[in-house]
Enzyme design. Structure first.
Site, PDB file in Angstrom:
ATOM      1  N   ASP A 108       0.123  -7.640   1.452  1.00 10.44           N
ATOM      2  CA  ASP A 108       0.534  -6.237   1.534  1.00 10.44           C
ATOM      3  C   ASP A 108       2.057  -6.090   1.564  1.00 10.44           C
ATOM      4  OD1 ASP A 108       0.164  -3.501   1.581  1.00 10.44           O
ATOM      5  OD2 ASP A 108      -0.020  -3.391   3.768  1.00 10.44           O
TER       6      ASP A 108
ATOM      7  N   SER B  18       4.676   2.541   7.832  1.00  8.33           N
ATOM      8  CA  SER B  18       4.330   1.349   7.050  1.00  8.33           C
ATOM      9  C   SER B  18       5.501   0.885   6.202  1.00  8.33           C
ATOM     10  CB  SER B  18       3.129   1.639   6.141  1.00  8.33           C
ATOM     11  OG  SER B  18       1.963   1.809   6.895  1.00  8.33           O
TER      12      SER B  18
ATOM     13  N   HIS C 126       0.817  -1.222   0.000  1.00 11.34           N
ATOM     14  CA  HIS C 126       0.000   0.000   0.000  1.00 11.34           C
ATOM     15  C   HIS C 126       0.851   1.273   0.000  1.00 11.34           C
ATOM     16  CE1 HIS C 126       0.427  -0.154   4.515  1.00 11.34           C
ATOM     17  NE2 HIS C 126       0.460   1.149   4.364  1.00 11.34           N
TER      18      HIS C 126
END
Length: 408
Positions: free
Chosen positions: A67, A141, A37
């Site tokens: 992911d 992230s 993402h």
């Protein structure tokens, strides 16, 4: 990381994330791991090293299901890398350190402990997150989570936050999951997953009791896909998969991860629960395609409408008719018994059965008329069983439901 992507004609936006280097050679080629993402829909990706050097990155491969994404950069010299540790040996309460780029501030280190293992946050079919209270915010992230030995045991991926900032609940992809995915992305640019060809559901205490299991465990097979590996191995709807390739299945969601991580074309041993006993079968694992075959269409039908009501369950049923096909938009080949009404607050309503649902099996035997449903219930009651197992097809697909018959 920085990523640029076009938005509304020529206007561009820049997004930030984190990552780490896992491989580097003497030619200056290095592989960088981050979250999918972070780089999704990116037009340009730039990797910024801790000393401020900016390198244009090439996307090698990505896996939306877990992911994860792998990038490649080229530099004048070999870059330093970090190594993975074993997340399976990490314990709840162990200290961890998270490093990332929160809010674009640059390299930031936070510390905390492992709060829990095997968290399912409904982000994908292979959820198995490590939960931590180490401060993780937007921009973290893709960054690494270290154990106190300096090994990466997780990849920071998500937070739970009503406010948008850290509230002490963060989630990381465990290294036990990430290492295999990353290796395949580097070698092939994509991920090849094993496929069993079944639709499964959770075994709750009522279903376990109905099937004669001592405890609620395993994965209940709701449907077997035609010509899939499971069908070829004679696995049937109603079987409970208790063991796959020598590994016990304590919870339903553990099976997809095991199957996905199994080598394609490998023959594995599967232990199932059928007819109140364990049966061992051999299955050759297939390859999961993004457009895997769907459940086969229902077959058969009925012309004369016969209605019956089971007051104890709060359920009214009918045979399949053309009128009901039109009313509930059922297929031409629909077979089973149609639920026409459900009493509010009744046993059936409490289990999520709704008008228009199709009862396909009762006590693991097919039904096409309401009288057959009643007959199966009577048989179960006479044999002293407290619940009856229904196979029901509705908007959510096929699912097994255990309905209590010893109430009232």
């Amino acid at each position: 990381f920085e990523r640029d992507r076009p938005q509304q004609r020529q206007r561009r936006i820049t997004a930030l994330g984190s990552g780490f280097i896992v491989e580097s050679n003497s030619q200056g080629e290095s592989y960088v791991v981050t979250n999918n993402h972070v780089i999704a829909e990116a037009d340009k990706i730039t990797v910024i090293l801790h000393d401020g050097i900016r390198l244009e990155a090439e996307l090698i491969g990505r896996d939306p299901r877990t992911d994860l994404a792998v990038l490649k950069v080229k530099s004048k010299n070999k870059l330093k890398t970090i190594s993975f540790g074993d997340s399976d040996t990490a314990r709840v309460g162990d200290w961890v350190i998270a490093i990332g780029n929160p809010f674009g501030l640059g390299g930031t280190v936070t510390a905390g402990i492992i709060s829990a293992h095997h968290r399912d946050i409904n982000s994908g079919p292979y959820d198995d997150f490590i939960q931590t209270d180490a401060s993780i915010n937007r921009g973290n992230s893709g960054g690494p989570m270290f154990n106190i030995k300096g090994e990466v045991i997780g990849i920071n991926s998500a937070i739970y936050s009503p406010s948008g900032g850290s509230v002490g609940i963060g989630f990381a992809i465990p290294s036990s999951t990430a290492r295999q995915i990353i290796s395949q992305l580097i070698k092939h640019g994509l991920v090849r997953r094993g496929w069993l060809g079944v639709r499964i559901q959770t075994v709750n205490s009522e279903i376990a009791e109905t099937l004669g299991l001592e405890k609620a465990e395993g994965a209940l097979v709701a449907n077997v896909i035609e010509d899939g590996p499971a069908e070829k191995a004679t696995i049937q709807a109603g079987d409970v998969i208790l063991e796959f390739d020598g590994k016990p299945i304590s919870k339903m969601r553990g099976l997809p991860r095991l199957v996905a991580g199994t080598e394609i074309d490998k023959e594995v041993s599967v232990v199932i629960w059928r007819d109140s006993k364990k049966v061992r079968l051999q299955v050759t694992v297939g390859k999961l395609e993004e457009s895997s075959p769907q459940v086969a269409a229902r077959s058969g039908g009925g012309a004369k409408e016969n209605k019956l009501t089971v007051k104890q369950l709060g359920l009214t049923m009918s045979s399949v008719t053309n009128r009901l096909r039109d009313q509930y938009k059922l297929g031409k080949g629909t077979a089973g018994v149609v639920v026409t009404s459900v009493e509010e607050g009744g046993v059936a309503a409490g289990k999520g059965i709704r008008p228009g649902d199709l009862i396909v099996e009762v006590s693991q035997r097919k039904v096409s008329q309401p009288v057959q449903v009643v007959s199966r219930i009577d048989e179960a009651r006479k044999s002293g069983r407290k619940s009856v197992l229904f196979l029901v097809e509705g908007q959510g697909g096929l699912r097994f439901i255990a309905l209590r018959i010893d109430q009232g």
